[in-house]
Design a protein around this motif. Structure first.
Motif, PDB file in Angstrom:
ATOM      1  N   SER A  20      94.778  -7.329  92.212  1.00 36.83           N
ATOM      2  CA  SER A  20      93.398  -6.850  92.174  1.00 36.83           C
ATOM      3  C   SER A  20      92.636  -7.381  90.961  1.00 36.83           C
ATOM      4  O   SER A  20      91.425  -7.621  91.033  1.00 36.83           O
ATOM      5  CB  SER A  20      93.360  -5.319  92.212  1.00 36.83           C
ATOM      6  OG  SER A  20      94.143  -4.765  91.172  1.00 36.83           O
ATOM      7  N   ALA A  21      93.326  -7.590  89.832  1.00 34.66           N
ATOM      8  CA  ALA A  21      92.655  -8.131  88.654  1.00 34.66           C
ATOM      9  C   ALA A  21      92.247  -9.588  88.865  1.00 34.66           C
ATOM     10  O   ALA A  21      91.242 -10.045  88.306  1.00 34.66           O
ATOM     11  CB  ALA A  21      93.564  -8.005  87.430  1.00 34.66           C
ATOM     12  N   LEU A  22      93.028 -10.327  89.652  1.00 32.48           N
ATOM     13  CA  LEU A  22      92.626 -11.693  90.004  1.00 32.48           C
ATOM     14  C   LEU A  22      91.395 -11.680  90.898  1.00 32.48           C
ATOM     15  O   LEU A  22      90.480 -12.498  90.728  1.00 32.48           O
ATOM     16  CB  LEU A  22      93.766 -12.407  90.739  1.00 32.48           C
ATOM     17  CG  LEU A  22      94.814 -13.173  89.960  1.00 32.48           C
ATOM     18  CD1 LEU A  22      95.803 -13.812  90.917  1.00 32.48           C
ATOM     19  CD2 LEU A  22      94.181 -14.226  89.063  1.00 32.48           C
ATOM     20  N   ASP A  27      90.152  -9.188  82.674  1.00 32.12           N
ATOM     21  CA  ASP A  27      91.085  -9.761  81.697  1.00 32.12           C
ATOM     22  C   ASP A  27      92.542  -9.536  82.083  1.00 32.12           C
ATOM     23  O   ASP A  27      93.432 -10.295  81.663  1.00 32.12           O
ATOM     24  CB  ASP A  27      90.825  -9.163  80.312  1.00 32.12           C
ATOM     25  CG  ASP A  27      89.521  -9.664  79.698  1.00 32.12           C
ATOM     26  OD1 ASP A  27      88.992 -10.683  80.201  1.00 32.12           O
ATOM     27  OD2 ASP A  27      89.029  -9.026  78.745  1.00 32.12           O
ATOM     28  N   GLU A  28      92.795  -8.499  82.884  1.00 33.74           N
ATOM     29  CA  GLU A  28      94.172  -8.214  83.295  1.00 33.74           C
ATOM     30  C   GLU A  28      94.738  -9.311  84.195  1.00 33.74           C
ATOM     31  O   GLU A  28      95.937  -9.329  84.489  1.00 33.74           O
ATOM     32  CB  GLU A  28      94.241  -6.868  84.013  1.00 33.74           C
ATOM     33  CG  GLU A  28      94.121  -5.656  83.103  1.00 33.74           C
ATOM     34  CD  GLU A  28      92.694  -5.407  82.639  1.00 33.74           C
ATOM     35  OE1 GLU A  28      91.758  -5.994  83.258  1.00 33.74           O
ATOM     36  OE2 GLU A  28      92.505  -4.648  81.666  1.00 33.74           O
ATOM     37  N   ARG A  29      93.899 -10.245  84.626  1.00 30.40           N
ATOM     38  CA  ARG A  29      94.399 -11.319  85.503  1.00 30.40           C
ATOM     39  C   ARG A  29      95.428 -12.197  84.789  1.00 30.40           C
ATOM     40  O   ARG A  29      96.258 -12.832  85.440  1.00 30.40           O
ATOM     41  CB  ARG A  29      93.254 -12.167  86.036  1.00 30.40           C
ATOM     42  CG  ARG A  29      92.519 -13.032  85.038  1.00 30.40           C
ATOM     43  CD  ARG A  29      91.308 -13.685  85.719  1.00 30.40           C
ATOM     44  NE  ARG A  29      90.604 -14.650  84.896  1.00 30.40           N
ATOM     45  CZ  ARG A  29      89.701 -14.356  83.976  1.00 30.40           C
ATOM     46  NH1 ARG A  29      89.408 -13.075  83.732  1.00 30.40           N
ATOM     47  NH2 ARG A  29      89.085 -15.294  83.283  1.00 30.40           N
ATOM     48  N   SER A  34     101.122 -14.035  84.631  1.00 30.71           N
ATOM     49  CA  SER A  34     102.477 -14.018  84.069  1.00 30.71           C
ATOM     50  C   SER A  34     103.487 -13.539  85.106  1.00 30.71           C
ATOM     51  O   SER A  34     104.603 -14.081  85.203  1.00 30.71           O
ATOM     52  CB  SER A  34     102.512 -13.119  82.830  1.00 30.71           C
ATOM     53  OG  SER A  34     103.814 -13.038  82.294  1.00 30.71           O
ATOM     54  N   GLN A  35     103.117 -12.539  85.899  1.00 34.60           N
ATOM     55  CA  GLN A  35     103.999 -12.051  86.959  1.00 34.60           C
ATOM     56  C   GLN A  35     104.203 -13.113  88.042  1.00 34.60           C
ATOM     57  O   GLN A  35     105.306 -13.269  88.580  1.00 34.60           O
ATOM     58  CB  GLN A  35     103.415 -10.774  87.563  1.00 34.60           C
ATOM     59  CG  GLN A  35     103.362  -9.607  86.592  1.00 34.60           C
ATOM     60  CD  GLN A  35     102.588  -8.417  87.152  1.00 34.60           C
ATOM     61  OE1 GLN A  35     101.818  -8.553  88.106  1.00 34.60           O
ATOM     62  NE2 GLN A  35     102.772  -7.251  86.558  1.00 34.60           N
ATOM     63  N   ILE A  36     103.148 -13.835  88.371  1.00 39.54           N
ATOM     64  CA  ILE A  36     103.254 -14.917  89.356  1.00 39.54           C
ATOM     65  C   ILE A  36     104.202 -15.998  88.848  1.00 39.54           C
ATOM     66  O   ILE A  36     105.032 -16.522  89.596  1.00 39.54           O
ATOM     67  CB  ILE A  36     101.862 -15.499  89.666  1.00 39.54           C
ATOM     68  CG1 ILE A  36     101.037 -14.490  90.463  1.00 39.54           C
ATOM     69  CG2 ILE A  36     101.981 -16.816  90.432  1.00 39.54           C
ATOM     70  CD1 ILE A  36      99.603 -14.930  90.704  1.00 39.54           C
ATOM     71  N   HIS A 157      91.973 -19.565  97.371  1.00 34.02           N
ATOM     72  CA  HIS A 157      91.346 -20.039  96.133  1.00 34.02           C
ATOM     73  C   HIS A 157      91.636 -19.080  94.980  1.00 34.02           C
ATOM     74  O   HIS A 157      91.903 -19.515  93.846  1.00 34.02           O
ATOM     75  CB  HIS A 157      89.833 -20.176  96.341  1.00 34.02           C
ATOM     76  CG  HIS A 157      89.428 -21.391  97.119  1.00 34.02           C
ATOM     77  ND1 HIS A 157      89.595 -22.675  96.643  1.00 34.02           N
ATOM     78  CD2 HIS A 157      88.854 -21.522  98.356  1.00 34.02           C
ATOM     79  CE1 HIS A 157      89.143 -23.548  97.536  1.00 34.02           C
ATOM     80  NE2 HIS A 157      88.698 -22.876  98.586  1.00 34.02           N
ATOM     81  N   THR A 158      91.595 -17.784  95.260  1.00 31.05           N
ATOM     82  CA  THR A 158      91.874 -16.782  94.226  1.00 31.05           C
ATOM     83  C   THR A 158      93.296 -16.918  93.701  1.00 31.05           C
ATOM     84  O   THR A 158      93.536 -16.908  92.482  1.00 31.05           O
ATOM     85  CB  THR A 158      91.654 -15.369  94.784  1.00 31.05           C
ATOM     86  OG1 THR A 158      90.280 -15.216  95.170  1.00 31.05           O
ATOM     87  CG2 THR A 158      92.004 -14.306  93.752  1.00 31.05           C
ATOM     88  N   LEU A 159      94.253 -17.044  94.611  1.00 33.76           N
ATOM     89  CA  LEU A 159      95.651 -17.161  94.199  1.00 33.76           C
ATOM     90  C   LEU A 159      95.921 -18.462  93.445  1.00 33.76           C
ATOM     91  O   LEU A 159      96.708 -18.481  92.490  1.00 33.76           O
ATOM     92  CB  LEU A 159      96.558 -17.065  95.430  1.00 33.76           C
ATOM     93  CG  LEU A 159      96.741 -15.656  95.994  1.00 33.76           C
ATOM     94  CD1 LEU A 159      97.395 -15.706  97.368  1.00 33.76           C
ATOM     95  CD2 LEU A 159      97.584 -14.808  95.043  1.00 33.76           C
TER      96      LEU A 159
END
Length: 351
Positions: A20-22, A27-29, A34-36, A157-159
């Motif tokens: 959701s942050a992405l 800023d949490e993106r 990092s998780q990705i 595109h987001t991912l």
């Protein structure tokens, strides 16, 4: 035939990432990125939630797809792939698609970006570009598929912005070089139930394989059956409500020198009902030359023994179109002979 056991540890081995942050670009993106990175390095697969794709749209797509596959074969063949020509679109019946030379136990419909006859790539006769085929007897099927593809293209595109951040790159890295005009491929697959448990022993919905491009975003129904190869065996990627399963493809493994893994996976429908899946492939532009990303301290993890085919994506040189045409011509050899007979598909350049 002896079937490898499935290790049912999907929630511990395939991470679930809230993106959701992405989506909202907060800023949490960077934490999401990092998780990705951890998921792409360790297993090449991850679930996503918080993606923002309308649930009602997903449900409509599933209902219309079940209506299509419930028809008799004659009705489904009215949009058969041979009628799609070079665009490589339309329906194929059970056993028509091959994986590693063996027929898959599934039927499906191929779609792509909807391009009119006036588009330059269509006028040039570029394979895998053109118009889609839709059933005329199922109202709103066309509109729903196109709406879903638009939503998934936006999600792609987001991912990819998140994947760029995960590699320490600018968010627009992939869009600037490969995916401003991505090759969009979308499939709707139906995996029939087996008539008896013994039938499943030597029949795979789709056998062991990796995906060709950059990113796959999969919607699956509640039947289960997707299996991911891990160091401990085959792991079940069981359905999680309102999630998508994401995995990276051969080209992202090549770009990252093996830092991110294009992980083998397969499908076997062991449920008592038909299984629907909706893989959406967000891939490089057809004419883009795929190159390795210069990353500090990057090590190539090129273990050919881990791949079922013994090949190395790191030895490939050329455009993504070269790579994907070589692959799909083996998936549908008869269609390649009849539809693309005037298109010479050279072997992929591996060293």
């Amino acid at each position: 035939m002896k079937i490898s056991p499935v290790v049912d540890k999907e929630l511990s081995q395939i991470p679930i990432i809230d993106i959701s942050a992405l989506v909202s670009r907060t800023d949490e993106r960077y934490t999401v990125a990092s998780q990705i990175k951890q998921a792409c390095c360790e297993c090449g697969f991850f679930y996503i939630v918080g993606h923002g794709v309308d649930e009602d749209l997903q449900q409509r797509l599933e209902l219309l797809s079940r209506e299509f596959f419930a028809q008799d074969l004659e009705s489904k063949l009215k949009i058969r792939m041979a009628l799609g020509g070079k665009a490589w679109r339309g329906y194929f019946p059970i056993g028509s698609e091959l994986t590693s030379g063996k027929p898959d136990h599934k039927e499906g419909i191929y779609f792509g970006a909807q391009l009119g006859e006036e588009h330059p790539l269509v006028q040039d006769g570029t394979p895998m570009h053109g118009c889609n085929l839709f059933p005329a007897n199922i109202p709103l099927f066309r509109e729903t598929v196109l709406e879903y593809m638009e939503a998934m293209t936006h999600l792609g595109h987001t991912l990819m912005a998140g994947i760029a951040l995960s590699l320490g790159l600018e968010e627009s890295y992939f869009a600037d070089r490969y995916t401003a005009d991505p090759l969009i491929l979308f499939r709707i697959f139906n995996y029939p139930a087996y008539s008896s448990p013994s039938d499943s022993e030597d029949k795979w919905g789709v056998g062991e394989h990796t995906d060709y491009g950059i990113l796959t975003i999969l919607k699956q129904d509640h039947s289960g059956g997707l299996q991911v190869k891990s160091k401990s065996g085959w792991v079940a990627a069981s359905p999680i409500p309102n999630s998508f399963v994401c995995n990276i493809g051969d080209m992202l493994e090549r770009m990252t020198g093996g830092l991110y893994r294009s992980t083998p996976h397969r499908v076997q429908n062991l449920s008592s009902r038909h299984r629907l899946s909706f893989p959406f492939f967000f891939d490089p532009n057809f004419n883009a030359e795929v190159k390795r990303i210069e990353l500090n301290g990057l090590l190539i993890n090129d273990d050919k023994k881990q791949r079922w085919d013994g090949a190395s994506v790191h030895d490939f040189q050329g455009t993504y179109g070269d790579y994907v045409l070589n692959k799909v011509s083996k998936v549908f050899p008869e269609l390649q002979r009849t539809v693309l007979s005037n298109k010479v598909i050279e072997p992929v350049n591996f060293k």
